[in-house]
Design a protein around this motif. Structure first.
Motif, mmCIF file in Angstrom:
data_model
loop_
_atom_site.group_PDB
_atom_site.id
_atom_site.type_symbol
_atom_site.label_atom_id
_atom_site.label_comp_id
_atom_site.label_asym_id
_atom_site.label_seq_id
_atom_site.Cartn_x
_atom_site.Cartn_y
_atom_site.Cartn_z
ATOM 1 N N ASN A 284 62.649 100.115 52.261
ATOM 2 C CA ASN A 284 63.429 100.258 53.500
ATOM 3 C C ASN A 284 64.696 99.401 53.462
ATOM 4 O O ASN A 284 65.750 99.829 53.927
ATOM 5 C CB ASN A 284 62.579 99.893 54.719
ATOM 6 N N LYS B 161 67.172 101.060 51.189
ATOM 7 C CA LYS B 161 67.763 102.211 51.873
ATOM 8 C C LYS B 161 68.854 101.760 52.842
ATOM 9 O O LYS B 161 69.902 102.390 52.954
ATOM 10 C CB LYS B 161 66.676 102.988 52.610
ATOM 11 N N ASP B 162 68.602 100.639 53.539
ATOM 12 C CA ASP B 162 69.584 100.106 54.488
ATOM 13 C C ASP B 162 70.908 99.749 53.818
ATOM 14 O O ASP B 162 71.974 99.877 54.425
ATOM 15 C CB ASP B 162 69.043 98.866 55.197
ATOM 16 N N THR C 193 69.174 102.922 45.583
ATOM 17 C CA THR C 193 67.875 103.455 45.194
ATOM 18 C C THR C 193 67.105 102.346 44.496
ATOM 19 O O THR C 193 67.684 101.356 44.036
ATOM 20 C CB THR C 193 68.025 104.646 44.231
#
Length: 69
Positions: free
Chosen positions: A41, A44-45, A49
């Protein structure tokens, strides 16, 4: 009389400093270690990847970007 500024002159480079390089290398090492500890997470923020984060985190300590003072 107006002043003319030449904008195409090369920027003077500083002399190589082993201590400055070592400090910079240590900072990059710490950042890569922190990157390796991010979860999916968090990656992603920041738009990375897991594969890209792994590649960056596993680069050798001497493979660092140039300082852009």
């Amino acid at each position: 009389m107006s002043a003319v500024t030449c904008t195409n002159t090369p920027i003077a480079k500083r002399a190589f400093s082993p201590l400055a390089w070592l400090v910079h290398a240590w900072e990059v090492h710490r950042e890569r270690r922190a990157l390796a500890n991010l979860d999916a997470n968090q990656l992603k923020d920041i738009g990375l990847t897991a594969d890209a984060a792994y590649r960056e985190a596993s680069r050798p300590v001497w493979d660092i970007p140039a300082q852009l003072d």
